[in-house]
Motif scaffolding. Structure first.
Motif, PDB file in Angstrom:
ATOM      1  N   CYS A  13       0.808  -1.219   0.000  1.00 13.75           N
ATOM      2  CA  CYS A  13       0.000   0.000   0.000  1.00 13.75           C
ATOM      3  C   CYS A  13       0.847   1.277   0.000  1.00 13.75           C
ATOM      4  CB  CYS A  13      -0.934   0.009   1.213  1.00 13.75           C
ATOM      5  SG  CYS A  13      -2.339  -1.131   1.058  1.00 13.75           S
ATOM      6  N   ILE A  14       2.150   1.162   0.233  1.00 14.04           N
ATOM      7  CA  ILE A  14       3.027   2.335   0.147  1.00 14.04           C
ATOM      8  C   ILE A  14       3.236   2.738  -1.308  1.00 14.04           C
ATOM      9  CG2 ILE A  14       5.357   3.210   0.650  1.00 14.04           C
ATOM     10  CD1 ILE A  14       5.454   1.307   3.025  1.00 14.04           C
ATOM     11  N   ALA A 225      14.135   7.328 -10.241  1.00 11.51           N
ATOM     12  CA  ALA A 225      14.618   5.936 -10.253  1.00 11.51           C
ATOM     13  C   ALA A 225      14.411   5.287  -8.892  1.00 11.51           C
ATOM     14  CB  ALA A 225      16.093   5.905 -10.643  1.00 11.51           C
ATOM     15  N   LEU A 226      14.773   5.993  -7.834  1.00 11.04           N
ATOM     16  CA  LEU A 226      14.612   5.454  -6.484  1.00 11.04           C
ATOM     17  C   LEU A 226      13.143   5.284  -6.121  1.00 11.04           C
ATOM     18  CD1 LEU A 226      17.357   7.536  -4.620  1.00 11.04           C
ATOM     19  CD2 LEU A 226      17.538   5.233  -5.566  1.00 11.04           C
ATOM     20  N   ILE A 227      12.326   6.262  -6.503  1.00  9.91           N
ATOM     21  CA  ILE A 227      10.898   6.215  -6.177  1.00  9.91           C
ATOM     22  C   ILE A 227      10.188   5.114  -6.958  1.00  9.91           C
ATOM     23  CG2 ILE A 227       8.723   7.480  -6.416  1.00  9.91           C
ATOM     24  CD1 ILE A 227      10.314  10.032  -5.750  1.00  9.91           C
ATOM     25  N   MET A 228      10.421   5.069  -8.266  1.00  8.02           N
ATOM     26  CA  MET A 228       9.741   4.071  -9.103  1.00  8.02           C
ATOM     27  C   MET A 228      10.223   2.661  -8.796  1.00  8.02           C
ATOM     28  SD  MET A 228       9.656   6.229 -12.681  1.00  8.02           S
ATOM     29  CE  MET A 228       8.962   4.896 -13.648  1.00  8.02           C
ATOM     30  N   GLY A 229      11.520   2.514  -8.528  1.00 14.91           N
ATOM     31  CA  GLY A 229      12.047   1.193  -8.187  1.00 14.91           C
ATOM     32  C   GLY A 229      11.439   0.658  -6.905  1.00 14.91           C
ATOM     33  N   SER A 230      11.350   1.517  -5.895  1.00 21.91           N
ATOM     34  CA  SER A 230      10.753   1.113  -4.618  1.00 21.91           C
ATOM     35  C   SER A 230       9.285   0.762  -4.790  1.00 21.91           C
ATOM     36  CB  SER A 230      10.901   2.246  -3.596  1.00 21.91           C
ATOM     37  OG  SER A 230      12.255   2.535  -3.356  1.00 21.91           O
ATOM     38  N   ALA A 231       8.560   1.607  -5.527  1.00 24.24           N
ATOM     39  CA  ALA A 231       7.130   1.386  -5.716  1.00 24.24           C
ATOM     40  C   ALA A 231       6.861   0.067  -6.433  1.00 24.24           C
ATOM     41  CB  ALA A 231       6.525   2.548  -6.515  1.00 24.24           C
ATOM     42  N   SER A 248      -5.494  -2.743  -4.098  1.00 23.95           N
ATOM     43  CA  SER A 248      -6.115  -2.100  -5.253  1.00 23.95           C
ATOM     44  C   SER A 248      -7.003  -0.943  -4.830  1.00 23.95           C
ATOM     45  CB  SER A 248      -6.942  -3.123  -6.046  1.00 23.95           C
ATOM     46  OG  SER A 248      -6.119  -4.140  -6.539  1.00 23.95           O
ATOM     47  N   ILE A 249      -7.759  -1.140  -3.756  1.00 24.56           N
ATOM     48  CA  ILE A 249      -8.637  -0.076  -3.272  1.00 24.56           C
ATOM     49  C   ILE A 249      -7.818   1.102  -2.750  1.00 24.56           C
ATOM     50  CG2 ILE A 249     -10.446   0.506  -1.630  1.00 24.56           C
ATOM     51  CD1 ILE A 249     -11.200  -1.418  -3.961  1.00 24.56           C
ATOM     52  N   MET A 250      -6.757   0.825  -2.010  1.00 25.15           N
ATOM     53  CA  MET A 250      -5.905   1.910  -1.513  1.00 25.15           C
ATOM     54  C   MET A 250      -5.301   2.705  -2.654  1.00 25.15           C
ATOM     55  SD  MET A 250      -6.045   2.053   1.738  1.00 25.15           S
ATOM     56  CE  MET A 250      -4.641   3.136   2.054  1.00 25.15           C
ATOM     57  N   SER A 251      -5.060   2.028  -3.765  1.00 27.43           N
ATOM     58  CA  SER A 251      -4.451   2.710  -4.909  1.00 27.43           C
ATOM     59  C   SER A 251      -5.392   3.728  -5.532  1.00 27.43           C
ATOM     60  CB  SER A 251      -4.014   1.683  -5.965  1.00 27.43           C
ATOM     61  OG  SER A 251      -5.130   1.014  -6.506  1.00 27.43           O
TER      62      SER A 251
END
Length: 319
Positions: A13-14, A225-231, A248-251
């Motif tokens: 959910c992060i 890069a850091l944000i997308m990789g973590s996500a 999915s709902i949290m998104s």
């Protein structure tokens, strides 16, 4: 350390929080370095990051159908998402395109119900229709949807809107393929390696416009890069070991964050109707959330009434 289902769900959910930044980051990279060049550097840095974070999955454990369907959809998402934003005319249209892409949570639940055995109450359909209606409000700029005006608006840049829709479809399919076929493996490193190859090929073959090196572009490439990789990694982990319906709902809250970030980072001018449309999408999320719970609020209310009646009858019998 063994991670529980709830903990895995929380980790997943992060991802929507980080994804709220993705539209603005990709748009900024497209404007400062170019789609091919910017994302080639972005994915190269992200590849190193996710490799250190997740390592290399057991390639033999994943079946061939996952390589074809699952990884194919992941690559399709990266390509269609990046070019849909890169082809948008300005910050406002970038957010409209981004909102179409945010149909993926609805599609993820739909695919999970249809193909992955996810149970849901009948009113999940109401939530999905609300989410779609919210997108229509965003595109038409009116609560009473003017389909003619909306179609005229889409025709001003059809490729961008079309690619955004396919990005949503690809990602929803990837989430469900990963849940069903990845055999517990996290393919994030492999996906980023493939993305790196594709975007570097686009850059080196000069298949998309590129711009001179600049400090802003490099800083955004590293940060994204850091944000997308973590996500990406956290979402995949949550999909495999957590509750995909809750994630999915949290998104659904990602569009709200995305709009806030877009207003700050790319100067998107968002109208009152735009925000209303986004709010309708979020409202749909609560309905879908209730529909995918084992005990929804409606059922809990009914059970409580039945319990009260039983207690009342027992007391009357004792008297």
């Amino acid at each position: 350390m063994k991670i529980s289902t709830n903990q895995a769900t929380m980790i997943g959910c992060i991802s929507p929080i980080f994804w709220g930044l993705s539209v603005s980051l990709v748009r900024t990279l497209s404007e400062t370095l170019g789609v091919g060049k910017g994302l080639a550097i972005n994915y190269l840095i992200a590849l190193v990051f996710v490799f250190l974070l997740f390592g290399i999955p057991n390639l033999k454990a994943m079946p061939l159908k996952y390589y074809i369907c699952g990884l194919g959809c992941a690559i399709g998402t990266s390509m269609t998402f990046a070019f849909s934003l890169g082809l948008a005319k300005d910050g406002t249209q970038t957010m409209e395109v981004g909102m179409i892409n945010y149909l993926w949570p609805t599609l993820t639940i739909l695919f999970a119900v249809l193909f992955n055995g996810q149970k849901a109450k009948w009113w999940v359909g109401i939530g999905m229709l609300l989410a779609i209606y919210g997108i229509f409000v965003v595109l038409s700029g009116n609560l009473l949807i003017d389909f003619k005006a909306m179609w005229s608006h889409i025709k001003s840049n059809p490729i961008s809107y079309f690619l955004a829709l396919w990005a949503a479809i690809f990602w929803a399919a990837y989430s469900n393929f990963t849940r069903a076929w990845a055999k517990g493996q996290n393919p994030t490193t492999l996906i980023f390696a493939l993305d790196t190859i594709f975007f570097n090929a686009i850059w080196l073959l000069d298949l998309a416009p590129s711009y001179p090196w600049n400090t802003k572009g490099v800083l955004f490439a590293v940060g994204s890069a850091l944000i997308m990789g973590s996500a990406y990694g956290m979402w995949t982990f949550g999909v495999q070991k957590g509750r995909i319906e809750i994630m999915s709902i949290m998104s659904y809250f990602t569009p709200v964050l995305s709009c806030i970030f877009a207003s700050l980072l790319i100067g998107a001018k968002l109208t009152h109707e735009f925000w209303v449309g986004v709010s309708i999408v979020v409202l749909g999320s609560f309905i879908c959330w209730a529909a995918t719970r084992k005990n929804s609020f409606i059922e809990l209310g009914s059970q409580k009434k039945i319990h009260v009646r039983r207690v009342f009858l027992r007391r009357r019998i004792k008297k």
